[in-house]
Design a protein around this motif. Sequence first.
Motif, PDB file in Angstrom:
ATOM      1  N   LEU A 159       1.515  -6.843   4.975  1.00  0.00           N
ATOM      2  CA  LEU A 159       2.436  -5.873   4.355  1.00  0.00           C
ATOM      3  C   LEU A 159       3.001  -6.400   3.038  1.00  0.00           C
ATOM      4  CD1 LEU A 159       4.327  -4.534   7.510  1.00  0.00           C
ATOM      5  CD2 LEU A 159       2.918  -3.177   5.960  1.00  0.00           C
ATOM      6  N   GLN A 160       3.222  -7.713   3.002  1.00  0.00           N
ATOM      7  CA  GLN A 160       3.751  -8.306   1.762  1.00  0.00           C
ATOM      8  C   GLN A 160       2.829  -8.052   0.586  1.00  0.00           C
ATOM      9  OE1 GLN A 160       4.776 -12.397   2.501  1.00  0.00           O
ATOM     10  NE2 GLN A 160       6.661 -11.832   3.530  1.00  0.00           N
ATOM     11  N   LYS A 161       1.522  -8.041   0.862  1.00  0.00           N
ATOM     12  CA  LYS A 161       0.556  -7.788  -0.214  1.00  0.00           C
ATOM     13  C   LYS A 161       0.732  -6.391  -0.784  1.00  0.00           C
ATOM     14  CE  LYS A 161      -2.829 -10.872   1.861  1.00  0.00           C
ATOM     15  NZ  LYS A 161      -3.985 -10.912   2.748  1.00  0.00           N
ATOM     16  N   LEU A 162       1.340  -5.506   0.007  1.00  0.00           N
ATOM     17  CA  LEU A 162       1.607  -4.138  -0.468  1.00  0.00           C
ATOM     18  C   LEU A 162       3.059  -3.992  -0.956  1.00  0.00           C
ATOM     19  CD1 LEU A 162      -0.040  -2.192   2.516  1.00  0.00           C
ATOM     20  CD2 LEU A 162      -1.050  -2.587   0.276  1.00  0.00           C
ATOM     21  N   ASN A 163       3.744  -5.124  -1.061  1.00  0.00           N
ATOM     22  CA  ASN A 163       5.180  -5.131  -1.412  1.00  0.00           C
ATOM     23  C   ASN A 163       6.028  -4.330  -0.431  1.00  0.00           C
ATOM     24  OD1 ASN A 163       4.879  -6.833  -3.546  1.00  0.00           O
ATOM     25  ND2 ASN A 163       4.658  -5.203  -5.060  1.00  0.00           N
ATOM     26  N   SER A 204       6.359   8.181  -0.494  1.00  0.00           N
ATOM     27  CA  SER A 204       7.634   7.517  -0.808  1.00  0.00           C
ATOM     28  C   SER A 204       7.496   6.602  -2.014  1.00  0.00           C
ATOM     29  CB  SER A 204       8.088   6.650   0.369  1.00  0.00           C
ATOM     30  OG  SER A 204       7.702   7.203   1.589  1.00  0.00           O
ATOM     31  N   ASN A 205       8.613   6.233  -2.591  1.00  0.00           N
ATOM     32  CA  ASN A 205       8.524   5.209  -3.628  1.00  0.00           C
ATOM     33  C   ASN A 205       9.097   3.871  -3.171  1.00  0.00           C
ATOM     34  OD1 ASN A 205      11.135   5.975  -3.747  1.00  0.00           O
ATOM     35  ND2 ASN A 205      11.300   5.767  -5.981  1.00  0.00           N
ATOM     36  N   THR A 206       9.699   3.860  -1.991  1.00  0.00           N
ATOM     37  CA  THR A 206      10.062   2.592  -1.359  1.00  0.00           C
ATOM     38  C   THR A 206       9.744   2.704   0.127  1.00  0.00           C
ATOM     39  OG1 THR A 206      11.880   2.274  -2.911  1.00  0.00           O
ATOM     40  CG2 THR A 206      11.968   0.992  -0.877  1.00  0.00           C
ATOM     41  N   VAL A 207       9.022   1.692   0.611  1.00  0.00           N
ATOM     42  CA  VAL A 207       8.724   1.693   2.043  1.00  0.00           C
ATOM     43  C   VAL A 207       9.222   0.374   2.638  1.00  0.00           C
ATOM     44  CG1 VAL A 207       6.905   1.707   3.811  1.00  0.00           C
ATOM     45  CG2 VAL A 207       6.729   3.228   1.839  1.00  0.00           C
ATOM     46  N   ILE A 208       9.993   0.511   3.701  1.00  0.00           N
ATOM     47  CA  ILE A 208      10.494  -0.637   4.453  1.00  0.00           C
ATOM     48  C   ILE A 208       9.858  -0.532   5.834  1.00  0.00           C
ATOM     49  CG2 ILE A 208      12.601  -1.731   5.394  1.00  0.00           C
ATOM     50  CD1 ILE A 208      12.635  -1.552   2.321  1.00  0.00           C
ATOM     51  N   ALA A 209       9.507  -1.693   6.396  1.00  0.00           N
ATOM     52  CA  ALA A 209       8.909  -1.664   7.738  1.00  0.00           C
ATOM     53  C   ALA A 209       9.776  -2.453   8.705  1.00  0.00           C
ATOM     54  CB  ALA A 209       7.506  -2.258   7.684  1.00  0.00           C
ATOM     55  N   ILE A 210       9.694  -2.061   9.971  1.00  0.00           N
ATOM     56  CA  ILE A 210      10.450  -2.805  10.994  1.00  0.00           C
ATOM     57  C   ILE A 210       9.566  -3.028  12.214  1.00  0.00           C
ATOM     58  CG2 ILE A 210      11.454  -0.669  11.986  1.00  0.00           C
ATOM     59  CD1 ILE A 210      13.966  -2.351  12.634  1.00  0.00           C
ATOM     60  N   TYR A 211       9.699  -4.221  12.805  1.00  0.00           N
ATOM     61  CA  TYR A 211       9.154  -4.455  14.139  1.00  0.00           C
ATOM     62  C   TYR A 211      10.237  -5.118  14.962  1.00  0.00           C
ATOM     63  CZ  TYR A 211       6.611  -5.662  18.216  1.00  0.00           C
ATOM     64  OH  TYR A 211       6.231  -5.733  19.543  1.00  0.00           O
ATOM     65  N   ASN A 257       2.927   0.295  -5.948  1.00  0.00           N
ATOM     66  CA  ASN A 257       3.617  -0.450  -6.999  1.00  0.00           C
ATOM     67  C   ASN A 257       5.097  -0.540  -6.667  1.00  0.00           C
ATOM     68  OD1 ASN A 257       4.108   2.167  -7.347  1.00  0.00           O
ATOM     69  ND2 ASN A 257       3.525   2.305  -9.508  1.00  0.00           N
ATOM     70  N   PHE A 258       5.360  -0.855  -5.402  1.00  0.00           N
ATOM     71  CA  PHE A 258       6.743  -0.980  -4.958  1.00  0.00           C
ATOM     72  C   PHE A 258       7.376  -2.233  -5.566  1.00  0.00           C
ATOM     73  CE2 PHE A 258       5.157   1.094  -0.785  1.00  0.00           C
ATOM     74  CZ  PHE A 258       5.237   2.357  -1.361  1.00  0.00           C
ATOM     75  N   ASN A 259       8.684  -2.206  -5.551  1.00  0.00           N
ATOM     76  CA  ASN A 259       9.463  -3.299  -6.125  1.00  0.00           C
ATOM     77  C   ASN A 259       9.319  -4.600  -5.302  1.00  0.00           C
ATOM     78  OD1 ASN A 259      11.427  -4.930  -7.079  1.00  0.00           O
ATOM     79  ND2 ASN A 259      13.052  -3.370  -7.083  1.00  0.00           N
ATOM     80  N   LYS A 260       8.874  -5.674  -5.996  1.00  0.00           N
ATOM     81  CA  LYS A 260       8.637  -6.960  -5.309  1.00  0.00           C
ATOM     82  C   LYS A 260       9.920  -7.574  -4.730  1.00  0.00           C
ATOM     83  CE  LYS A 260       4.561  -9.171  -7.281  1.00  0.00           C
ATOM     84  NZ  LYS A 260       4.113  -8.361  -8.411  1.00  0.00           N
ATOM     85  N   ASP A 261      11.069  -7.250  -5.359  1.00  0.00           N
ATOM     86  CA  ASP A 261      12.336  -7.839  -4.900  1.00  0.00           C
ATOM     87  C   ASP A 261      12.615  -7.533  -3.435  1.00  0.00           C
ATOM     88  OD1 ASP A 261      12.596  -8.600  -7.445  1.00  0.00           O
ATOM     89  OD2 ASP A 261      14.149  -7.126  -8.000  1.00  0.00           O
ATOM     90  N   LEU A 262      12.042  -6.442  -2.977  1.00  0.00           N
ATOM     91  CA  LEU A 262      12.286  -6.046  -1.584  1.00  0.00           C
ATOM     92  C   LEU A 262      11.836  -7.136  -0.621  1.00  0.00           C
ATOM     93  CD1 LEU A 262      11.066  -2.351  -1.793  1.00  0.00           C
ATOM     94  CD2 LEU A 262      13.404  -3.109  -1.363  1.00  0.00           C
ATOM     95  N   ILE A 263      10.770  -7.815  -0.996  1.00  0.00           N
ATOM     96  CA  ILE A 263      10.243  -8.887  -0.134  1.00  0.00           C
ATOM     97  C   ILE A 263      11.242 -10.044  -0.099  1.00  0.00           C
ATOM     98  CG2 ILE A 263       8.331 -10.550   0.146  1.00  0.00           C
ATOM     99  CD1 ILE A 263       7.406  -7.693   0.605  1.00  0.00           C
ATOM    100  N   GLU A 264      11.720 -10.425  -1.304  1.00  0.00           N
ATOM    101  CA  GLU A 264      12.677 -11.539  -1.419  1.00  0.00           C
ATOM    102  C   GLU A 264      13.942 -11.285  -0.610  1.00  0.00           C
ATOM    103  OE1 GLU A 264      12.263 -14.353  -3.598  1.00  0.00           O
ATOM    104  OE2 GLU A 264      10.201 -13.583  -3.406  1.00  0.00           O
ATOM    105  N   ASN A 265      14.369 -10.025  -0.607  1.00  0.00           N
ATOM    106  CA  ASN A 265      15.646  -9.710   0.042  1.00  0.00           C
ATOM    107  C   ASN A 265      15.595  -9.732   1.564  1.00  0.00           C
ATOM    108  OD1 ASN A 265      16.642  -9.369  -2.468  1.00  0.00           O
ATOM    109  ND2 ASN A 265      16.468  -7.129  -2.483  1.00  0.00           N
ATOM    110  N   ASN A 266      14.385  -9.758   2.093  1.00  0.00           N
ATOM    111  CA  ASN A 266      14.261  -9.727   3.558  1.00  0.00           C
ATOM    112  C   ASN A 266      14.427 -11.134   4.129  1.00  0.00           C
ATOM    113  OD1 ASN A 266      13.505  -9.411   6.227  1.00  0.00           O
ATOM    114  ND2 ASN A 266      11.341  -9.034   5.784  1.00  0.00           N
TER     115      ASN A 266
END
Length: 438
Positions: free
Chosen positions: A75-79, A32-39, A180-189
Amino acid sequence: MSSNKNKTSLVWFRNDLRIQDNTSLSKAILESNTVIAIYCFDKRQFKTDKFGFKKTERYRAKFLIETVQDLKTQLQKLNIPLYVYFDNTELCIAKLEKCFNFDALYLQKEWTNEENNILDKVKNIWHKNFPIYELYNQFLYHPEDVNFELDKFPKIFTEFRKNVEKHSKIRTIKSIYNTNFNKDLIENNKTKIPTLKELGFANFTTHPNSAFPFKGGETEALKRLNNYFFETKKLGFYKKTRNGLIGTNFSSKFSPWLANGSLSAKTIYWKVKEFETLYFKNQSTYWLIFELIWRDYFKYVSMQHQSKIFKIGGILEKKYNWHTNSEEVNKWINGKTNQPFVNANMIELQKTGWMSNRGRQNVASYFTKTLQLDWRIGAAYFESLLLDYDVHSNYGNWMYVAGVGNDPRDRKFNVKLQADRYDTNGNYQRLWLQNTLF
Ligand SMILES: Cc1cc2nc3c(=O)[nH]c(=O)nc-3n(C[C@H](O)[C@H](O)[C@H](O)COP(=O)(O)OP(=O)(O)OC[C@H]3O[C@@H](n4cnc5c(N)ncnc54)[C@H](O)[C@@H]3O)c2cc1C
């Protein structure tokens, strides 16, 4: 290696709360080029069960919070942002799905009732055209690598062990990928990990005599592994000390991390091999692997017998005259039986969420063979209290001790003799029964 770009994937963490040796995570990253995780702290896991116990008590709840905190940081370290909720899982996934339009879902494959029911609900809300990858990643011996069909699974542990040791190999561990995922994804969570209070518990501190004073999370698990193996070399004495009762080092204490998947059995195996190459190989280094094979064995038992492991007759469908006297059950829970060794163990469990293997065998034998109480009540109490509750190991061991599982010998422990042998000076009983005569 596939490189399917423009693909947004969801990794649903269940009992695989780690970064290293995590097949679902590494496959999702690769594809994938974007990975989102859920718990999801599933609300059903914090309700009261049919025997009146909270399904998850405060010890495991706290350990789980610590575990998820660490997972989020890793996970944040992996964006990769970890979205965390306290609700029914299917509702949380539906909510996220609206925001991201996922192309695929990755998760660890489970097969027990509650896990299946939740997955069925998720499948109902998941849009149908995209794949769901369910991957086994909790075994030492992967189900695709064993040489028996599930319906011909060896019934006796020794047969199973000899079979896998002879015919199967343990898979190696793949390294983690750089992303090399987009860092903004972290901010948006903006989701937050629930507090102990939000899960319905008061704050508490770990009991000073706890044999398990450790925290949850992969980082702590690896620290413990390093300490037990390489810093103190206790691994080299494991077979001699494993029936101990007091302190942190008589056994590995890996089980709470193994149970929620913040440590994998394969990681332990390959670290044992590293230890053997660096230092020495003896009965103790082998014995830790032997015990991990027991863990696998109970997974295969539950996979073969499915919901029978929760039924009163167990996998043997045996009929015994089980009692349900609540006064007797409460005496056992509160350490008020006529056996001080049972009482000490039950008080340790009540005050810490931990009990040694020797203790578990004795209190379970006393519950089922002496008091002849319905073994499922004892198992449900353990499920509630244990830091390391694992559905397969708990119900498998309880069935085994109760005589409705795989034990060909159907033993009854002589608790008094066991206490004399394993607590010769009474130190353990004194530790937990300070104000009680025994
Ligand atoms: C009635 C009863 C209920 C149990 N419930 C659970 C449970 O819910 N979760 C759980 O992880 N274990 C359970 N066990 C098994 C065992 O008691 C614990 O795994 C062990 O005490 C954990 O301590 P440790 O990690 O220091 O083990 P170690 O002695 O260091 O062993 C290393 C690992 O081997 C595995 N292992 C060891 N013994 C067993 C066993 N008998 N069955 C399966 N795996 C084993 C565990 O993963 C353990 O972490 C139960 C045992 C009994 C008798």
